[in-house]
Each structure stands twice: as C-alpha cells, then as structure tokens.
Motif scaffolding. Structure first.
Motif, PDB file in Angstrom:
ATOM      1  N   UNK A 160      -0.033 -13.113  -7.801  1.00 19.42           N
ATOM      2  CA  UNK A 160      -1.415 -12.812  -6.564  1.00 19.42           C
ATOM      3  C   UNK A 160      -0.077 -12.598  -4.937  1.00 19.42           C
ATOM      4  N   UNK A 161       1.422 -12.786  -5.649  1.00 21.51           N
ATOM      5  CA  UNK A 161       2.784 -12.979  -4.099  1.00 21.51           C
ATOM      6  C   UNK A 161       2.094 -11.305  -4.230  1.00 21.51           C
ATOM      7  N   UNK A 162       2.094 -10.323  -4.755  1.00 18.64           N
ATOM      8  CA  UNK A 162       2.117  -9.065  -4.582  1.00 18.64           C
ATOM      9  C   UNK A 162       0.804  -8.433  -4.631  1.00 18.64           C
TER      10      UNK A 162
ATOM     11  N   UNK B   8       5.367   4.199  10.153  1.00 15.14           N
ATOM     12  CA  UNK B   8       6.283   5.047   9.439  1.00 15.14           C
ATOM     13  C   UNK B   8       7.277   3.743   8.987  1.00 15.14           C
ATOM     14  N   UNK B   9       7.376   2.512   9.639  1.00 14.54           N
ATOM     15  CA  UNK B   9       7.925   0.892   9.085  1.00 14.54           C
ATOM     16  C   UNK B   9       7.085   0.728   8.097  1.00 14.54           C
ATOM     17  N   UNK B  10       5.859   0.458   8.689  1.00 19.56           N
ATOM     18  CA  UNK B  10       4.220  -0.300   8.129  1.00 19.56           C
ATOM     19  C   UNK B  10       4.109   0.365   6.430  1.00 19.56           C
ATOM     20  N   UNK B  11       4.060   1.686   6.693  1.00 15.05           N
ATOM     21  CA  UNK B  11       4.034   2.495   5.737  1.00 15.05           C
ATOM     22  C   UNK B  11       4.968   2.600   4.141  1.00 15.05           C
ATOM     23  N   UNK B  12       5.743   2.318   4.901  1.00 12.84           N
ATOM     24  CA  UNK B  12       6.973   2.045   4.272  1.00 12.84           C
ATOM     25  C   UNK B  12       6.901   0.663   3.228  1.00 12.84           C
ATOM     26  N   UNK B  13       6.415  -0.376   4.346  1.00 10.23           N
ATOM     27  CA  UNK B  13       6.377  -1.603   3.403  1.00 10.23           C
ATOM     28  C   UNK B  13       5.205  -1.835   2.340  1.00 10.23           C
TER      29      UNK B  13
ATOM     30  N   UNK C 127       3.694  -2.217  -2.624  1.00 14.76           N
ATOM     31  CA  UNK C 127       2.608  -1.455  -4.056  1.00 14.76           C
ATOM     32  C   UNK C 127       3.859  -0.710  -5.451  1.00 14.76           C
ATOM     33  N   UNK C 128       4.885  -1.369  -4.853  1.00 15.10           N
ATOM     34  CA  UNK C 128       5.999  -0.482  -6.050  1.00 15.10           C
ATOM     35  C   UNK C 128       6.421   0.799  -6.544  1.00 15.10           C
TER      36      UNK C 128
END
Length: 113
Positions: free
Chosen positions: A18-20, A91-96, A101-102
């Motif tokens: 759920x957290x993921x 780019x930071x948000x995309x990395x997050x 998602x793993x």
C-alpha cells in the motif's frame, strides 16, 4: 504462535504494498505538475525574449532608455534561470517516480548480477 507470526508478516507485506502504491501515485502527481511547470517556464522565457527584443527596437528608435533594456535583459535572465530550475525539478521528480516503481536501475541500464 507460528500462525500469528505468518499473519504479522502478511500484514507487514500488505502495508508495504500500500505504501509503495501511494508513493508511486504521489510521485506521478508531482511529475505531472513539474511537466506543466516546465511548459509554463518555456512560455515565460519566450515572452521575456519578445519583450526584450521589442525594448531593443524602442531603444534604437530613441523611445526607450538603456536602463529599460537592461531591466528586460534581467527579466529574461531570471526567466531562463527559472526554466532551468524547473527542468532540474522535472528530472528529480521523474527519478522519484522510477525509484518508487522500483525500475530506476532499468532506466539507467544498470544490470545487477
């Protein structure tokens, strides 16, 4: 006691799932917002450039002062700086999102053996 332990681990696993899911959804929302911000920043840079070009023409015609031209140049510089910051945040948000998602390692083509 073993059944209780198994149930405890299953609940922990479900909580992690759920957290993921929540983290991925939140990161996706931030990513969409950052994309919009980059688009807006690009439009602001474009408008600042047009304002500067217009002011330069007015200066050549004697209808404006050098102080005004410099002010518009500073506005353009500020807009360009803000646009660059918006791109970094995107780019930071995309990395997050990828990290949530793993699959960050896959997008970077990192192979773990």
């Amino acid at each position: 006691r073993a059944k209780t332990e198994v149930q405890q681990r299953m609940l922990e696993l479900r909580d992690t799932e759920v957290q993921v899911t929540a983290d991925t959804r939140d990161a996706g929302t931030r990513l969409r917002g950052r994309r919009k911000r980059v688009e807006l920043a690009a439009k602001i840079v474009e408008l600042a450039q047009k304002k500067l070009d217009n002011e330069k023409e007015k200066y050549k015609s004697g209808l404006s002062t050098l102080v005004d031209v410099v002010r518009f140049q500073r506005e353009l510089d500020d807009a360009a700086s803000s646009a660059l910051r918006a791109k970094v945040e995107l780019l930071t948000a995309r990395t997050a999102v990828l990290a949530a998602r793993g699959d960050l390692h896959e997008s970077l083509r990192i192979v773990v053996r």
